[in-house]
Design an enzyme around this catalytic site. Sequence first.
Site, PDB file in Angstrom:
ATOM      1  N   CYS A 382       0.821  -1.206   0.000  1.00  0.00           N
ATOM      2  CA  CYS A 382       0.000   0.000   0.000  1.00  0.00           C
ATOM      3  C   CYS A 382       0.864   1.269   0.000  1.00  0.00           C
ATOM      4  CB  CYS A 382      -0.979  -0.036   1.161  1.00  0.00           C
ATOM      5  SG  CYS A 382      -2.440   0.957   0.806  1.00  0.00           S
ATOM      6  N   HIS A 508      -3.600  -4.894   0.358  1.00  0.00           N
ATOM      7  CA  HIS A 508      -3.089  -5.462   1.618  1.00  0.00           C
ATOM      8  C   HIS A 508      -3.203  -6.983   1.609  1.00  0.00           C
ATOM      9  CE1 HIS A 508      -2.611  -1.695   3.892  1.00  0.00           C
ATOM     10  NE2 HIS A 508      -3.622  -1.259   3.151  1.00  0.00           N
ATOM     11  N   GLU A 510      -1.736  -9.074   3.349  1.00  0.00           N
ATOM     12  CA  GLU A 510      -1.614  -9.655   4.697  1.00  0.00           C
ATOM     13  C   GLU A 510      -2.953 -10.086   5.293  1.00  0.00           C
ATOM     14  OE1 GLU A 510      -1.028  -6.509   3.856  1.00  0.00           O
ATOM     15  OE2 GLU A 510      -1.597  -5.072   5.434  1.00  0.00           O
TER      16      GLU A 510
HETATM   17  N1  GLN Z   1      -1.922   6.909   2.837  1.00  0.00           N
HETATM   18  C1  GLN Z   1      -2.027   6.165   1.620  1.00  0.00           C
HETATM   19  C2  GLN Z   1      -3.373   6.368   0.945  1.00  0.00           C
HETATM   20  O1  GLN Z   1      -4.324   6.782   1.553  1.00  0.00           O
HETATM   21  C3  GLN Z   1      -1.757   4.684   1.852  1.00  0.00           C
HETATM   22  C4  GLN Z   1      -2.750   4.021   2.734  1.00  0.00           C
HETATM   23  C5  GLN Z   1      -2.280   2.684   3.274  1.00  0.00           C
HETATM   24  O2  GLN Z   1      -1.097   2.373   3.262  1.00  0.00           O
HETATM   25  N2  GLN Z   1      -3.197   1.898   3.786  1.00  0.00           N
HETATM   26  O3  GLN Z   1      -3.515   6.098  -0.219  1.00  0.00           O
END
Ligand code: GLN
Length: 540
Positions: A382, A508, A510
Amino acid sequence: MGKYIFITGGVISSLGKGITSASIGRILEARGLKVSFLKFDPYINVDPGTMNPYQHGEVYVTEDGAETDLDLGHYERFTSAKMSRVNNVTSGQVYFAVISRERKGDYLGKTIQVIPHITDEIKERIRRVGEVSGADIIIVEIGGTVGDIESLPFLEAARQFRLDLGYDNVIYIHVTLIPYVKTSDELKTKPTQHSVGTLREIGIQPDVLICRTEKPLSNEVKEKISLFCNVQKEAVIEAPDVETIYQVPLTFKNQILDEIILSHFKLICRASNLNIWEEKVVKPILFPKDKTKIALVGKYVSLKDSYKSIYEAIAHAGIVNGIKVEIEPIDSESLEKKDQEKILKDVNGILVPGGFGYRGIEGKIKAIKFARENKIPFLGLCLGMQCAVIEFARNVLGLKEANSTEFKPKTEYSVICLLEEQKKVKELGGTMRLGSYPCKIRKNTLAFKVYQKSLIYERHRHRYEFNNKYRKLFEKKGMVFSGIYPQKNLVEIVELKKHPFFIAVQFHPEFKSKPDRAHPLFREFIKSTLIARERNNIEK
Ligand code: GLN
Protein backbone atom coordinates in the site's frame (compact mmCIF):
# COMPACT_ATOMS: atom_id res chain seq x y z
CA MET A 1 -31.21 -22.07 15.15
CA GLY A 2 -27.60 -21.36 16.14
CA LYS A 3 -26.10 -21.66 19.60
CA TYR A 4 -24.31 -18.72 21.20
CA ILE A 5 -21.07 -18.51 23.16
CA PHE A 6 -20.38 -15.28 25.04
CA ILE A 7 -16.75 -14.56 25.86
CA THR A 8 -16.00 -11.98 28.56
CA GLY A 9 -12.73 -10.89 30.12
CA GLY A 10 -11.80 -10.27 33.72
CA VAL A 11 -9.04 -8.82 35.93
CA ILE A 12 -6.97 -7.12 33.22
CA SER A 13 -7.13 -6.31 29.53
CA SER A 14 -4.86 -7.94 26.91
CA LEU A 15 -5.52 -11.47 28.17
CA GLY A 16 -5.95 -12.74 24.64
CA LYS A 17 -9.74 -12.91 24.44
CA GLY A 18 -9.48 -12.63 20.66
CA ILE A 19 -7.10 -15.59 20.37
CA THR A 20 -9.27 -17.49 22.88
CA SER A 21 -12.42 -16.85 20.83
CA ALA A 22 -10.66 -17.78 17.58
CA SER A 23 -9.23 -20.95 19.17
CA ILE A 24 -12.64 -22.01 20.46
CA GLY A 25 -13.91 -21.49 16.91
CA ARG A 26 -11.08 -23.68 15.65
CA ILE A 27 -11.78 -26.63 18.01
CA LEU A 28 -15.50 -26.51 17.24
CA GLU A 29 -14.88 -26.34 13.50
CA ALA A 30 -12.68 -29.41 13.95
CA ARG A 31 -15.83 -31.16 15.21
CA GLY A 32 -17.60 -30.41 11.93
CA LEU A 33 -19.55 -27.34 13.07
CA LYS A 34 -19.92 -24.10 11.15
CA VAL A 35 -18.84 -21.16 13.30
CA SER A 36 -19.16 -17.41 13.08
CA PHE A 37 -18.11 -14.53 15.30
CA LEU A 38 -19.18 -11.16 16.59
CA LYS A 39 -16.83 -8.72 18.28
CA PHE A 40 -18.38 -5.97 20.40
CA ASP A 41 -16.22 -2.93 21.00
CA PRO A 42 -17.55 -0.70 23.76
CA TYR A 43 -16.03 2.57 22.44
CA ILE A 44 -18.10 5.35 20.87
CA ASN A 45 -16.25 5.52 17.53
CA VAL A 46 -18.39 4.08 14.74
CA ASP A 47 -15.41 2.00 13.64
CA PRO A 48 -11.65 1.97 14.29
CA GLY A 49 -10.96 3.44 10.81
CA THR A 50 -10.24 6.91 12.13
CA MET A 51 -8.17 5.82 15.13
CA ASN A 52 -4.42 6.03 15.47
CA PRO A 53 -2.77 2.56 15.37
CA TYR A 54 -1.18 3.34 18.73
CA GLN A 55 -4.66 3.68 20.21
CA HIS A 56 -6.17 0.68 18.61
CA GLY A 57 -3.66 -1.49 16.77
CA GLU A 58 -4.21 -2.51 13.19
CA VAL A 59 -7.45 -1.80 11.37
CA TYR A 60 -8.52 -5.11 9.84
CA VAL A 61 -10.33 -4.80 6.51
CA THR A 62 -12.98 -7.34 5.49
CA GLU A 63 -13.90 -8.45 1.96
CA ASP A 64 -16.92 -6.12 1.98
CA GLY A 65 -14.74 -3.18 2.96
CA ALA A 66 -15.55 -2.78 6.65
CA GLU A 67 -12.79 -1.30 8.79
CA THR A 68 -12.81 -3.49 11.87
CA ASP A 69 -11.08 -4.61 15.03
CA LEU A 70 -7.95 -6.71 14.62
CA ASP A 71 -9.60 -9.64 16.41
CA LEU A 72 -11.57 -10.29 13.22
CA GLY A 73 -8.20 -11.09 11.65
CA HIS A 74 -7.66 -13.82 14.25
CA TYR A 75 -11.13 -15.21 13.56
CA GLU A 76 -10.42 -15.45 9.83
CA ARG A 77 -6.94 -16.89 10.32
CA PHE A 78 -8.00 -19.61 12.79
CA THR A 79 -11.21 -20.70 11.08
CA SER A 80 -12.89 -20.69 7.69
CA ALA A 81 -15.48 -18.13 8.83
CA LYS A 82 -15.78 -15.12 6.51
CA MET A 83 -16.01 -11.80 8.28
CA SER A 84 -18.01 -8.82 7.06
CA ARG A 85 -19.41 -5.58 8.46
CA VAL A 86 -21.99 -7.42 10.59
CA ASN A 87 -19.26 -9.15 12.58
CA ASN A 88 -17.91 -6.09 14.41
CA VAL A 89 -20.22 -3.76 16.30
CA THR A 90 -19.25 -0.75 18.41
CA SER A 91 -21.22 1.25 20.98
CA GLY A 92 -21.02 4.08 18.45
CA GLN A 93 -22.91 2.02 15.85
CA VAL A 94 -25.50 0.87 18.36
CA TYR A 95 -26.26 4.38 19.65
CA PHE A 96 -26.14 5.82 16.13
CA ALA A 97 -28.81 3.32 14.98
CA VAL A 98 -31.07 3.96 17.97
CA ILE A 99 -30.73 7.76 17.83
CA SER A 100 -31.34 7.80 14.05
CA ARG A 101 -34.56 5.86 14.58
CA GLU A 102 -35.59 8.22 17.37
CA ARG A 103 -35.08 11.22 15.05
CA LYS A 104 -37.18 9.56 12.38
CA GLY A 105 -39.97 9.23 14.91
CA ASP A 106 -39.94 5.44 15.10
CA TYR A 107 -40.32 5.39 18.88
CA LEU A 108 -42.82 8.23 18.99
CA GLY A 109 -44.08 8.91 22.48
CA LYS A 110 -41.54 6.73 24.25
CA THR A 111 -38.55 7.57 26.44
CA ILE A 112 -35.48 5.96 24.89
CA GLN A 113 -33.39 4.13 27.48
CA VAL A 114 -30.34 1.90 27.72
CA ILE A 115 -32.63 -0.93 28.81
CA PRO A 116 -34.51 -1.95 26.70
CA HIS A 117 -33.71 0.14 23.61
CA ILE A 118 -29.93 -0.05 23.52
CA THR A 119 -29.90 -3.67 24.74
CA ASP A 120 -32.56 -4.61 22.16
CA GLU A 121 -30.40 -3.14 19.40
CA ILE A 122 -27.40 -5.12 20.72
CA LYS A 123 -29.43 -8.35 20.76
CA GLU A 124 -30.66 -7.62 17.25
CA ARG A 125 -27.02 -7.33 16.09
CA ILE A 126 -26.24 -10.70 17.72
CA ARG A 127 -29.19 -12.39 16.00
CA ARG A 128 -28.21 -10.81 12.69
CA VAL A 129 -24.85 -12.60 12.72
CA GLY A 130 -26.71 -15.87 13.28
CA GLU A 131 -29.00 -15.18 10.34
CA VAL A 132 -26.42 -13.85 7.90
CA SER A 133 -23.85 -16.59 8.61
CA GLY A 134 -26.19 -19.55 9.03
CA ALA A 135 -23.59 -20.82 11.51
CA ASP A 136 -24.23 -23.56 14.07
CA ILE A 137 -22.24 -21.68 16.70
CA ILE A 138 -21.88 -17.90 17.05
CA ILE A 139 -19.02 -16.77 19.26
CA VAL A 140 -19.66 -13.32 20.72
CA GLU A 141 -16.62 -11.62 22.20
CA ILE A 142 -17.35 -8.65 24.44
CA GLY A 143 -14.46 -6.20 24.39
CA GLY A 144 -13.13 -4.60 27.56
CA THR A 145 -12.93 -5.99 31.08
CA VAL A 146 -15.80 -6.87 33.39
CA GLY A 147 -16.30 -3.92 35.69
CA ASP A 148 -15.89 -1.30 32.95
CA ILE A 149 -18.81 1.11 32.79
CA GLU A 150 -18.74 1.07 28.99
CA SER A 151 -19.36 -2.63 28.49
CA LEU A 152 -22.36 -2.89 30.85
CA PRO A 153 -25.08 -2.70 28.15
CA PHE A 154 -23.36 -5.52 26.23
CA LEU A 155 -23.18 -7.73 29.32
CA GLU A 156 -26.80 -6.96 30.12
CA ALA A 157 -27.78 -7.98 26.57
CA ALA A 158 -25.73 -11.17 26.95
CA ARG A 159 -27.58 -11.94 30.19
CA GLN A 160 -30.97 -11.40 28.54
CA PHE A 161 -29.97 -13.56 25.60
CA ARG A 162 -30.08 -16.76 27.64
CA LEU A 163 -33.49 -15.73 28.97
CA ASP A 164 -34.69 -15.28 25.37
CA LEU A 165 -33.13 -18.42 23.88
CA GLY A 166 -33.10 -20.89 26.74
CA TYR A 167 -30.36 -22.35 28.93
CA ASP A 168 -29.07 -24.96 26.47
CA ASN A 169 -28.55 -22.48 23.66
CA VAL A 170 -26.23 -20.03 25.40
CA ILE A 171 -22.96 -20.56 27.26
CA TYR A 172 -20.84 -18.00 29.10
CA ILE A 173 -17.07 -18.30 29.06
CA HIS A 174 -14.98 -15.95 31.19
CA VAL A 175 -11.29 -15.39 30.41
CA THR A 176 -9.39 -14.44 33.53
CA LEU A 177 -5.90 -14.11 35.02
CA ILE A 178 -4.39 -16.19 37.81
CA PRO A 179 -1.38 -14.09 38.80
CA TYR A 180 1.76 -15.67 40.21
CA VAL A 181 3.33 -13.98 43.22
CA LYS A 182 7.04 -14.63 43.18
CA THR A 183 7.85 -13.81 46.81
CA SER A 184 5.41 -16.34 48.18
CA ASP A 185 5.71 -18.69 45.18
CA GLU A 186 1.94 -18.85 44.85
CA LEU A 187 -0.78 -18.58 42.26
CA LYS A 188 -3.53 -16.25 43.40
CA THR A 189 -7.21 -16.85 42.73
CA LYS A 190 -8.66 -13.79 44.47
CA PRO A 191 -8.78 -11.45 41.43
CA THR A 192 -10.70 -14.15 39.55
CA GLN A 193 -13.12 -14.60 42.44
CA HIS A 194 -13.81 -10.85 42.37
CA SER A 195 -14.19 -10.72 38.65
CA VAL A 196 -16.66 -13.63 38.65
CA GLY A 197 -18.43 -11.94 41.57
CA THR A 198 -18.83 -8.78 39.48
CA LEU A 199 -20.21 -10.85 36.59
CA ARG A 200 -22.69 -12.50 38.95
CA GLU A 201 -23.90 -9.08 40.14
CA ILE A 202 -24.84 -8.40 36.55
CA GLY A 203 -26.67 -11.71 36.49
CA ILE A 204 -24.18 -13.84 34.58
CA GLN A 205 -22.77 -17.01 36.12
CA PRO A 206 -19.94 -18.19 33.87
CA ASP A 207 -20.08 -21.86 32.83
CA VAL A 208 -16.40 -22.06 31.87
CA LEU A 209 -13.32 -20.20 33.12
CA ILE A 210 -10.26 -19.86 30.93
CA CYS A 211 -7.40 -19.13 33.30
CA ARG A 212 -4.37 -17.35 31.89
CA THR A 213 -1.35 -18.34 33.91
CA GLU A 214 2.44 -18.43 33.78
CA LYS A 215 2.60 -21.57 35.97
CA PRO A 216 0.58 -24.79 35.76
CA LEU A 217 -2.58 -24.79 37.90
CA SER A 218 -2.36 -27.49 40.57
CA ASN A 219 -5.33 -29.64 41.39
CA GLU A 220 -5.76 -27.70 44.59
CA VAL A 221 -5.85 -24.35 42.82
CA LYS A 222 -8.38 -25.67 40.31
CA GLU A 223 -10.58 -26.95 43.13
CA LYS A 224 -10.41 -23.62 44.87
CA ILE A 225 -11.36 -21.71 41.73
CA SER A 226 -14.19 -24.16 41.11
CA LEU A 227 -15.58 -23.82 44.62
CA PHE A 228 -15.32 -20.06 44.96
CA CYS A 229 -16.45 -19.26 41.44
CA ASN A 230 -19.20 -21.87 41.27
CA VAL A 231 -17.84 -23.47 38.10
CA GLN A 232 -17.42 -27.23 37.53
CA LYS A 233 -13.80 -28.27 38.12
CA GLU A 234 -13.30 -29.70 34.62
CA ALA A 235 -14.59 -26.41 33.23
CA VAL A 236 -11.69 -24.57 34.87
CA ILE A 237 -9.40 -24.50 31.84
CA GLU A 238 -5.72 -23.72 32.10
CA ALA A 239 -4.36 -21.37 29.46
CA PRO A 240 -0.59 -21.19 29.94
CA ASP A 241 1.68 -18.89 27.97
CA VAL A 242 2.67 -20.74 24.79
CA GLU A 243 5.36 -20.29 22.21
CA THR A 244 2.95 -19.63 19.37
CA ILE A 245 -0.69 -18.53 19.43
CA TYR A 246 -1.45 -21.41 17.07
CA GLN A 247 -0.88 -23.84 19.97
CA VAL A 248 -3.87 -22.46 21.88
CA PRO A 249 -6.52 -24.62 20.12
CA LEU A 250 -4.45 -27.71 20.99
CA THR A 251 -4.23 -26.65 24.64
CA PHE A 252 -8.01 -26.31 24.75
CA LYS A 253 -8.56 -29.57 22.91
CA ASN A 254 -6.35 -31.44 25.38
CA GLN A 255 -8.61 -30.23 28.18
CA ILE A 256 -11.71 -31.33 26.20
CA LEU A 257 -13.09 -27.81 26.09
CA ASP A 258 -14.88 -28.72 22.84
CA GLU A 259 -16.65 -31.58 24.63
CA ILE A 260 -17.63 -29.37 27.58
CA ILE A 261 -19.21 -26.83 25.19
CA LEU A 262 -20.95 -29.47 23.07
CA SER A 263 -22.42 -31.26 26.06
CA HIS A 264 -23.77 -27.94 27.38
CA PHE A 265 -25.42 -27.40 24.01
CA LYS A 266 -26.54 -31.05 23.92
CA LEU A 267 -24.88 -31.49 20.53
CA ILE A 268 -23.35 -34.71 19.27
CA CYS A 269 -20.63 -34.19 16.68
CA ARG A 270 -17.99 -36.14 14.81
CA ALA A 271 -14.58 -36.74 16.39
CA SER A 272 -12.12 -33.88 16.36
CA ASN A 273 -9.57 -33.55 13.65
CA LEU A 274 -6.76 -31.18 14.50
CA ASN A 275 -3.92 -33.35 13.17
CA ILE A 276 -3.21 -31.20 10.13
CA TRP A 277 -3.21 -28.10 12.33
CA GLU A 278 -0.69 -29.72 14.64
CA GLU A 279 1.53 -31.17 11.91
CA LYS A 280 1.38 -28.43 9.31
CA VAL A 281 1.06 -25.31 11.47
CA VAL A 282 2.34 -25.82 15.01
CA LYS A 283 5.26 -28.21 14.46
CA PRO A 284 6.98 -26.17 11.73
CA ILE A 285 6.89 -23.15 14.07
CA LEU A 286 8.29 -25.08 17.01
CA PHE A 287 10.96 -26.89 14.99
CA PRO A 288 12.15 -24.63 12.16
CA LYS A 289 14.88 -25.99 9.90
CA ASP A 290 16.52 -22.67 9.23
CA LYS A 291 16.13 -18.95 9.79
CA THR A 292 16.19 -15.64 8.00
CA LYS A 293 15.93 -12.01 9.02
CA ILE A 294 13.97 -9.19 7.49
CA ALA A 295 13.43 -5.54 8.35
CA LEU A 296 9.98 -4.04 8.83
CA VAL A 297 10.41 -0.35 8.14
CA GLY A 298 7.38 1.51 9.46
CA LYS A 299 6.13 4.37 11.53
CA TYR A 300 4.30 2.45 14.27
CA VAL A 301 6.91 -0.25 14.89
CA SER A 302 7.00 0.10 18.68
CA LEU A 303 3.53 -1.44 18.90
CA LYS A 304 3.41 -4.87 17.28
CA ASP A 305 -0.38 -4.79 17.14
CA SER A 306 -0.21 -1.95 14.60
CA TYR A 307 1.04 -4.46 12.03
CA LYS A 308 -0.68 -7.56 13.43
CA SER A 309 -1.69 -9.18 10.13
CA ILE A 310 1.72 -8.48 8.60
CA TYR A 311 3.51 -10.19 11.49
CA GLU A 312 1.15 -13.15 11.11
CA ALA A 313 1.50 -13.34 7.32
CA ILE A 314 5.29 -13.38 7.72
CA ALA A 315 4.98 -16.18 10.29
CA HIS A 316 2.80 -18.13 7.82
CA ALA A 317 5.44 -17.68 5.14
CA GLY A 318 7.96 -19.04 7.64
CA ILE A 319 5.76 -22.09 8.27
CA VAL A 320 5.40 -22.98 4.59
CA ASN A 321 9.13 -22.50 3.98
CA GLY A 322 10.00 -24.42 7.17
CA ILE A 323 12.02 -21.55 8.64
CA LYS A 324 11.90 -19.04 11.43
CA VAL A 325 11.67 -15.45 10.28
CA GLU A 326 13.16 -12.87 12.60
CA ILE A 327 11.62 -9.47 12.14
CA GLU A 328 13.64 -6.40 12.94
CA PRO A 329 11.30 -3.47 13.43
CA ILE A 330 12.92 -0.26 12.21
CA ASP A 331 11.40 3.14 12.88
CA SER A 332 11.38 4.78 9.45
CA GLU A 333 11.96 8.23 10.95
CA SER A 334 15.25 7.04 12.44
CA LEU A 335 16.49 6.14 8.95
CA GLU A 336 16.18 9.76 7.85
CA LYS A 337 19.41 10.73 9.58
CA LYS A 338 22.61 10.56 7.58
CA ASP A 339 23.92 7.10 6.63
CA GLN A 340 21.46 5.33 8.88
CA GLU A 341 20.31 3.02 6.08
CA LYS A 342 23.52 1.05 6.65
CA ILE A 343 21.76 -0.82 9.45
CA LEU A 344 19.80 -2.53 6.68
CA LYS A 345 22.95 -4.31 5.55
CA ASP A 346 22.37 -7.23 7.89
CA VAL A 347 18.87 -8.14 6.77
CA ASN A 348 17.89 -10.48 3.95
CA GLY A 349 14.72 -8.66 3.03
CA ILE A 350 12.98 -5.32 3.50
CA LEU A 351 9.27 -4.84 3.96
CA VAL A 352 7.61 -1.43 3.91
CA PRO A 353 4.02 -1.57 5.18
CA GLY A 354 1.04 0.77 4.78
CA GLY A 355 0.49 4.01 6.63
CA PHE A 356 -0.79 7.56 6.51
CA GLY A 357 0.77 11.00 6.65
CA TYR A 358 4.18 12.43 5.87
CA ARG A 359 6.09 11.56 9.05
CA GLY A 360 8.67 8.83 8.37
CA ILE A 361 8.13 8.81 4.60
CA GLU A 362 11.63 9.92 3.66
CA GLY A 363 13.08 7.07 5.77
CA LYS A 364 10.90 4.57 3.95
CA ILE A 365 12.02 5.94 0.60
CA LYS A 366 15.65 5.63 1.70
CA ALA A 367 15.10 1.99 2.73
CA ILE A 368 13.54 1.24 -0.65
CA LYS A 369 16.43 2.89 -2.49
CA PHE A 370 18.79 0.73 -0.45
CA ALA A 371 16.81 -2.43 -1.34
CA ARG A 372 16.72 -1.53 -5.02
CA GLU A 373 20.37 -0.62 -5.35
CA ASN A 374 21.72 -3.46 -3.22
CA LYS A 375 19.41 -6.07 -4.73
CA ILE A 376 17.84 -6.92 -1.37
CA PRO A 377 14.41 -8.58 -1.69
CA PHE A 378 11.70 -5.99 -1.19
CA LEU A 379 7.98 -6.16 -0.56
CA GLY A 380 5.96 -2.94 -0.43
CA LEU A 381 2.40 -2.83 0.82
CA CYS A 382 0.00 0.00 0.00
CA LEU A 383 1.90 3.10 1.18
CA GLY A 384 4.97 0.90 0.65
CA MET A 385 4.11 0.73 -3.04
CA GLN A 386 3.49 4.46 -3.23
CA CYS A 387 6.91 5.09 -1.66
CA ALA A 388 8.53 2.68 -4.14
CA VAL A 389 6.98 4.71 -6.98
CA ILE A 390 8.21 8.00 -5.50
CA GLU A 391 11.69 6.55 -4.98
CA PHE A 392 11.88 5.36 -8.60
CA ALA A 393 10.64 8.69 -9.92
CA ARG A 394 13.20 10.64 -7.92
CA ASN A 395 16.25 8.44 -8.28
CA VAL A 396 15.79 6.65 -11.60
CA LEU A 397 13.67 9.06 -13.64
CA GLY A 398 15.43 12.06 -12.13
CA LEU A 399 12.20 13.81 -11.10
CA LYS A 400 13.70 15.17 -7.90
CA GLU A 401 10.49 16.79 -6.68
CA ALA A 402 8.34 13.69 -7.25
CA ASN A 403 5.89 13.04 -4.43
CA SER A 404 2.40 11.99 -3.45
CA THR A 405 -0.15 14.77 -3.19
CA GLU A 406 -0.94 13.33 0.25
CA PHE A 407 2.41 14.70 1.45
CA LYS A 408 2.86 17.67 -0.87
CA PRO A 409 -0.44 18.78 -2.41
CA LYS A 410 1.18 21.17 -4.93
CA THR A 411 4.07 18.96 -6.01
CA GLU A 412 5.35 19.39 -9.56
CA TYR A 413 5.50 15.64 -10.23
CA SER A 414 2.48 14.09 -8.56
CA VAL A 415 3.30 10.44 -9.27
CA ILE A 416 0.78 9.41 -6.59
CA CYS A 417 -2.43 11.41 -6.48
CA LEU A 418 -6.16 11.40 -5.81
CA LEU A 419 -8.71 10.32 -8.39
CA GLU A 420 -11.28 12.99 -9.31
CA GLU A 421 -14.00 11.17 -7.36
CA GLN A 422 -11.88 11.16 -4.17
CA LYS A 423 -11.22 14.90 -4.45
CA LYS A 424 -14.88 15.60 -3.65
CA VAL A 425 -14.83 13.53 -0.46
CA LYS A 426 -14.88 15.64 2.70
CA GLU A 427 -15.55 13.13 5.50
CA LEU A 428 -12.74 10.90 6.77
CA GLY A 429 -14.70 7.90 8.11
CA GLY A 430 -15.21 4.98 5.72
CA THR A 431 -14.52 6.98 2.55
CA MET A 432 -11.41 5.30 1.16
CA ARG A 433 -11.17 2.61 -1.54
CA LEU A 434 -12.09 -0.23 0.78
CA GLY A 435 -12.48 -3.98 0.54
CA SER A 436 -11.99 -6.54 -2.19
CA TYR A 437 -11.22 -5.55 -5.80
CA PRO A 438 -10.19 -7.67 -8.77
CA CYS A 439 -6.71 -7.33 -10.23
CA LYS A 440 -5.54 -8.64 -13.61
CA ILE A 441 -2.02 -9.94 -13.70
CA ARG A 442 0.25 -9.71 -16.74
CA LYS A 443 1.88 -12.91 -17.93
CA ASN A 444 5.67 -13.31 -17.74
CA THR A 445 6.01 -11.14 -14.67
CA LEU A 446 7.13 -11.77 -11.12
CA ALA A 447 3.54 -11.23 -9.99
CA PHE A 448 2.37 -14.02 -12.30
CA LYS A 449 5.14 -16.30 -11.07
CA VAL A 450 4.03 -15.60 -7.50
CA TYR A 451 0.27 -15.98 -7.95
CA GLN A 452 0.20 -18.47 -10.87
CA LYS A 453 -3.08 -16.85 -11.90
CA SER A 454 -4.18 -14.02 -14.12
CA LEU A 455 -7.10 -12.81 -12.00
CA ILE A 456 -6.83 -12.25 -8.26
CA TYR A 457 -8.90 -10.47 -5.60
CA GLU A 458 -7.26 -8.49 -2.85
CA ARG A 459 -8.39 -6.09 -0.12
CA HIS A 460 -7.78 -2.36 -0.22
CA ARG A 461 -7.67 0.54 2.20
CA HIS A 462 -6.31 3.72 0.68
CA ARG A 463 -7.27 6.96 -0.98
CA TYR A 464 -4.34 7.73 -3.28
CA GLU A 465 -3.40 5.95 -6.53
CA PHE A 466 -0.58 5.75 -9.04
CA ASN A 467 -0.87 8.65 -11.51
CA ASN A 468 -1.34 7.06 -14.96
CA LYS A 469 0.08 10.16 -16.64
CA TYR A 470 3.55 8.85 -15.75
CA ARG A 471 3.08 5.22 -16.74
CA LYS A 472 4.99 5.28 -20.04
CA LEU A 473 7.92 7.11 -18.52
CA PHE A 474 8.26 4.58 -15.72
CA GLU A 475 7.95 1.65 -18.13
CA LYS A 476 10.67 3.02 -20.33
CA LYS A 477 13.09 2.93 -17.39
CA GLY A 478 12.27 -0.58 -16.27
CA MET A 479 9.35 -0.45 -13.89
CA VAL A 480 6.78 -3.11 -14.77
CA PHE A 481 3.11 -2.58 -14.04
CA SER A 482 2.17 -6.20 -13.59
CA GLY A 483 -1.23 -5.90 -11.93
CA ILE A 484 -4.10 -3.64 -12.97
CA TYR A 485 -7.63 -3.07 -11.69
CA PRO A 486 -9.28 -3.41 -15.10
CA GLN A 487 -12.53 -1.46 -14.56
CA LYS A 488 -10.65 1.75 -13.83
CA ASN A 489 -7.24 0.97 -15.25
CA LEU A 490 -5.59 1.55 -11.87
CA VAL A 491 -2.11 0.28 -11.04
CA GLU A 492 -2.21 -2.44 -8.39
CA ILE A 493 1.22 -4.10 -8.64
CA VAL A 494 4.61 -2.71 -9.62
CA GLU A 495 7.89 -4.61 -9.93
CA LEU A 496 11.42 -4.23 -11.21
CA LYS A 497 13.06 -6.32 -13.89
CA LYS A 498 16.74 -6.30 -13.03
CA HIS A 499 16.31 -7.26 -9.41
CA PRO A 500 16.03 -10.68 -7.70
CA PHE A 501 12.75 -9.80 -5.95
CA PHE A 502 11.28 -6.31 -5.94
CA ILE A 503 7.52 -6.12 -5.85
CA ALA A 504 5.03 -3.69 -4.34
CA VAL A 505 1.27 -3.76 -4.22
CA GLN A 506 -1.43 -1.14 -3.72
CA PHE A 507 -3.50 -3.60 -1.68
CA HIS A 508 -3.09 -5.46 1.62
CA PRO A 509 -2.29 -9.15 0.98
CA GLU A 510 -1.61 -9.66 4.70
CA PHE A 511 -5.35 -9.76 5.42
CA LYS A 512 -5.83 -12.96 3.44
CA SER A 513 -2.93 -15.05 4.69
CA LYS A 514 -3.66 -18.10 6.83
CA PRO A 515 -1.35 -20.28 8.95
CA ASP A 516 -2.08 -23.33 6.81
CA ARG A 517 -2.28 -21.35 3.56
CA ALA A 518 0.40 -18.68 3.49
CA HIS A 519 -0.25 -15.83 1.09
CA PRO A 520 1.83 -16.39 -2.09
CA LEU A 521 3.39 -12.91 -1.97
CA PHE A 522 4.70 -13.43 1.55
CA ARG A 523 5.66 -17.03 0.80
CA GLU A 524 7.78 -16.05 -2.21
CA PHE A 525 9.19 -12.94 -0.55
CA ILE A 526 10.47 -14.99 2.38
CA LYS A 527 11.77 -17.68 0.04
CA SER A 528 13.70 -15.07 -1.91
CA THR A 529 15.35 -13.80 1.29
CA LEU A 530 17.03 -17.20 1.67
CA ILE A 531 18.65 -16.82 -1.70
CA ALA A 532 19.75 -13.31 -0.79
CA ARG A 533 21.18 -14.62 2.45
CA GLU A 534 23.31 -17.20 0.62
CA ARG A 535 24.64 -14.45 -1.62
CA ASN A 536 25.39 -12.24 1.40
CA ASN A 537 27.25 -15.08 3.08
CA ILE A 538 29.41 -15.62 0.02
CA GLU A 539 30.20 -11.90 -0.18
CA LYS A 540 31.16 -11.87 3.51
N1 GLN B 1 -1.92 6.91 2.84
C1 GLN B 1 -2.03 6.16 1.62
C2 GLN B 1 -3.37 6.37 0.95
O1 GLN B 1 -4.32 6.78 1.55
C3 GLN B 1 -1.76 4.68 1.85
C4 GLN B 1 -2.75 4.02 2.73
C5 GLN B 1 -2.28 2.68 3.27
O2 GLN B 1 -1.10 2.37 3.26
N2 GLN B 1 -3.20 1.90 3.79
O3 GLN B 1 -3.51 6.10 -0.22
